[in-house]
Design a protein around this motif. Structure first.
Motif, PDB file in Angstrom:
ATOM      1  N   SER A  46     -20.802 -16.125  17.625  1.00  0.00           N
ATOM      2  CA  SER A  46     -21.124 -16.510  18.997  1.00  0.00           C
ATOM      3  C   SER A  46     -20.491 -15.483  19.930  1.00  0.00           C
ATOM      4  N   ASN A  47     -20.981 -15.414  21.122  1.00  0.00           N
ATOM      5  CA  ASN A  47     -20.487 -14.481  22.137  1.00  0.00           C
ATOM      6  C   ASN A  47     -20.453 -13.029  21.652  1.00  0.00           C
ATOM      7  N   PRO A  48     -21.600 -12.503  21.241  1.00  0.00           N
ATOM      8  CA  PRO A  48     -21.611 -11.112  20.792  1.00  0.00           C
ATOM      9  C   PRO A  48     -21.433 -10.164  21.982  1.00  0.00           C
ATOM     10  N   PRO A  49     -20.927  -8.973  21.736  1.00  0.00           N
ATOM     11  CA  PRO A  49     -20.784  -7.999  22.820  1.00  0.00           C
ATOM     12  C   PRO A  49     -22.149  -7.443  23.224  1.00  0.00           C
ATOM     13  N   PHE A  50     -22.234  -6.968  24.466  1.00  0.00           N
ATOM     14  CA  PHE A  50     -23.507  -6.483  24.988  1.00  0.00           C
ATOM     15  C   PHE A  50     -23.400  -5.094  25.599  1.00  0.00           C
ATOM     16  N   ASP A  51     -22.572  -4.235  25.040  1.00  0.00           N
ATOM     17  CA  ASP A  51     -22.599  -2.820  25.400  1.00  0.00           C
ATOM     18  C   ASP A  51     -22.122  -2.019  24.206  1.00  0.00           C
ATOM     19  N   TRP A  52     -22.544  -0.769  24.162  1.00  0.00           N
ATOM     20  CA  TRP A  52     -22.342   0.061  22.976  1.00  0.00           C
ATOM     21  C   TRP A  52     -20.871   0.151  22.563  1.00  0.00           C
ATOM     22  N   ASP A  53     -19.988   0.477  23.502  1.00  0.00           N
ATOM     23  CA  ASP A  53     -18.567   0.629  23.173  1.00  0.00           C
ATOM     24  C   ASP A  53     -17.965  -0.675  22.655  1.00  0.00           C
ATOM     25  N   SER A  54     -18.325  -1.785  23.280  1.00  0.00           N
ATOM     26  CA  SER A  54     -17.807  -3.085  22.836  1.00  0.00           C
ATOM     27  C   SER A  54     -18.333  -3.465  21.454  1.00  0.00           C
ATOM     28  N   VAL A  55     -19.566  -3.100  21.170  1.00  0.00           N
ATOM     29  CA  VAL A  55     -20.128  -3.385  19.854  1.00  0.00           C
ATOM     30  C   VAL A  55     -19.378  -2.600  18.781  1.00  0.00           C
ATOM     31  N   VAL A  56     -19.053  -1.339  19.072  1.00  0.00           N
ATOM     32  CA  VAL A  56     -18.297  -0.525  18.113  1.00  0.00           C
ATOM     33  C   VAL A  56     -16.925  -1.162  17.858  1.00  0.00           C
ATOM     34  N   VAL A  57     -16.217  -1.551  18.914  1.00  0.00           N
ATOM     35  CA  VAL A  57     -14.904  -2.192  18.771  1.00  0.00           C
ATOM     36  C   VAL A  57     -15.051  -3.512  18.019  1.00  0.00           C
ATOM     37  N   TRP A  58     -16.055  -4.290  18.356  1.00  0.00           N
ATOM     38  CA  TRP A  58     -16.311  -5.576  17.707  1.00  0.00           C
ATOM     39  C   TRP A  58     -16.565  -5.377  16.214  1.00  0.00           C
ATOM     40  N   CYS A  59     -17.371  -4.384  15.854  1.00  0.00           N
ATOM     41  CA  CYS A  59     -17.669  -4.111  14.444  1.00  0.00           C
ATOM     42  C   CYS A  59     -16.408  -3.744  13.671  1.00  0.00           C
ATOM     43  N   VAL A  60     -15.580  -2.898  14.259  1.00  0.00           N
ATOM     44  CA  VAL A  60     -14.340  -2.488  13.583  1.00  0.00           C
ATOM     45  C   VAL A  60     -13.422  -3.691  13.383  1.00  0.00           C
ATOM     46  N   ALA A  61     -13.359  -4.576  14.385  1.00  0.00           N
ATOM     47  CA  ALA A  61     -12.452  -5.727  14.316  1.00  0.00           C
ATOM     48  C   ALA A  61     -12.992  -6.861  13.444  1.00  0.00           C
ATOM     49  N   LYS A  62     -14.280  -7.141  13.506  1.00  0.00           N
ATOM     50  CA  LYS A  62     -14.839  -8.344  12.881  1.00  0.00           C
ATOM     51  C   LYS A  62     -15.567  -8.118  11.562  1.00  0.00           C
ATOM     52  N   LEU A  63     -16.069  -6.924  11.347  1.00  0.00           N
ATOM     53  CA  LEU A  63     -16.956  -6.727  10.200  1.00  0.00           C
ATOM     54  C   LEU A  63     -16.262  -5.994   9.057  1.00  0.00           C
ATOM     55  N   LYS A  64     -15.249  -6.651   8.520  1.00  0.00           N
ATOM     56  CA  LYS A  64     -14.489  -6.106   7.390  1.00  0.00           C
ATOM     57  C   LYS A  64     -14.767  -6.943   6.153  1.00  0.00           C
ATOM     58  N   GLY A  65     -14.817  -6.301   5.016  1.00  0.00           N
ATOM     59  CA  GLY A  65     -15.010  -7.009   3.761  1.00  0.00           C
ATOM     60  C   GLY A  65     -16.465  -7.058   3.346  1.00  0.00           C
ATOM     61  N   LYS A  66     -16.718  -7.906   2.330  1.00  0.00           N
ATOM     62  CA  LYS A  66     -18.056  -7.996   1.756  1.00  0.00           C
ATOM     63  C   LYS A  66     -18.593  -9.424   1.769  1.00  0.00           C
ATOM     64  N   SER A  67     -18.113 -10.235   2.695  1.00  0.00           N
ATOM     65  CA  SER A  67     -18.607 -11.609   2.750  1.00  0.00           C
ATOM     66  C   SER A  67     -20.064 -11.603   3.207  1.00  0.00           C
ATOM     67  N   LEU A  68     -20.729 -12.710   2.966  1.00  0.00           N
ATOM     68  CA  LEU A  68     -22.128 -12.839   3.367  1.00  0.00           C
ATOM     69  C   LEU A  68     -22.273 -12.667   4.875  1.00  0.00           C
ATOM     70  N   LYS A  69     -21.381 -13.287   5.635  1.00  0.00           N
ATOM     71  CA  LYS A  69     -21.441 -13.205   7.099  1.00  0.00           C
ATOM     72  C   LYS A  69     -21.310 -11.757   7.574  1.00  0.00           C
ATOM     73  N   VAL A  70     -20.396 -11.005   6.999  1.00  0.00           N
ATOM     74  CA  VAL A  70     -20.182  -9.604   7.375  1.00  0.00           C
ATOM     75  C   VAL A  70     -21.397  -8.760   6.998  1.00  0.00           C
ATOM     76  N   CYS A  71     -21.907  -8.961   5.790  1.00  0.00           N
ATOM     77  CA  CYS A  71     -23.086  -8.203   5.355  1.00  0.00           C
ATOM     78  C   CYS A  71     -24.293  -8.505   6.239  1.00  0.00           C
ATOM     79  N   LEU A  72     -24.494  -9.776   6.566  1.00  0.00           N
ATOM     80  CA  LEU A  72     -25.597 -10.150   7.453  1.00  0.00           C
ATOM     81  C   LEU A  72     -25.464  -9.472   8.813  1.00  0.00           C
ATOM     82  N   ALA A  73     -24.271  -9.514   9.389  1.00  0.00           N
ATOM     83  CA  ALA A  73     -24.070  -8.925  10.713  1.00  0.00           C
ATOM     84  C   ALA A  73     -24.306  -7.419  10.708  1.00  0.00           C
ATOM     85  N   LYS A  74     -23.814  -6.727   9.688  1.00  0.00           N
ATOM     86  CA  LYS A  74     -24.022  -5.270   9.606  1.00  0.00           C
ATOM     87  C   LYS A  74     -25.501  -4.944   9.470  1.00  0.00           C
TER      88      LYS A  74
END
Length: 155
Positions: A46-74
């Motif tokens: 919920s509350n995804p970021p809506f600008d390029w720089d924030s998306v990059v920071v969000w990806c680095v912070a939230k999208l770690k590992g190999k869980s289904l949720k992380v794979c789906l988001a990537k």
């Protein structure tokens, strides 16, 4: 696009309201924003970021590992960017643009297909809603495919 020496229209081709930029094309334009929001909610965020720089920071912070949720988001992020760029090029070159619903459906189908093809995705009990989403995509596309087959046979 201006910085690359592009001499075409500089305003967004989806909304004609703003200058085209990465932020606007992929996240700020209402068309893009609705697609990104719809797809990322499917991933359980919920509350995804809506600008390029924030998306990059969000990806680095939230999208770690190999869980289904992380794979789906990537996969969803990559698919959104790809399909929004295709939509922009379709508008630019006079090809038939697609609706938001068609793009979101295509993204869901592609992400579902790629998830089902992976063997390295880690699935936990907390991923049950996401598994239901992947399964629901399968049913929707099966039903849509059957509908097209029936329509073809009736013609």
């Amino acid at each position: 696009m201006c910085a690359w020496g592009y001499a075409g229209p500089y305003n967004c081709l989806s909304c004609y309201g703003c200058m085209e930029s990465c932020d606007h094309l992929f996240f700020h334009c209402g068309f893009s924003r609705r697609i990104w929001y719809s797809v990322i909610l499917d991933c359980g965020f919920s509350n995804p970021p809506f600008d390029w720089d924030s998306v990059v920071v969000w990806c680095v912070a939230k999208l770690k590992g190999k869980s289904l949720k992380v794979c789906l988001a990537k996969l969803c992020l990559g698919a959104c960017i790809y399909h929004l760029w295709r939509q922009r090029n379709a508008l630019l070159h006079g090809n038939c643009p697609r609706s938001e619903e068609a793009i979101v459906s295509q993204i869901r189908w592609e992400v579902r297909s790629r998830i089902l093809a992976r063997r390295s995705v880690q699935i936990d009990d907390k991923d049950r809603p996401l598994i239901n989403f992947v399964a629901a995509c399968s049913v929707v596309f099966l039903v849509a495919g059957l509908g097209l087959c029936i329509q073809y046979l009736l013609e």
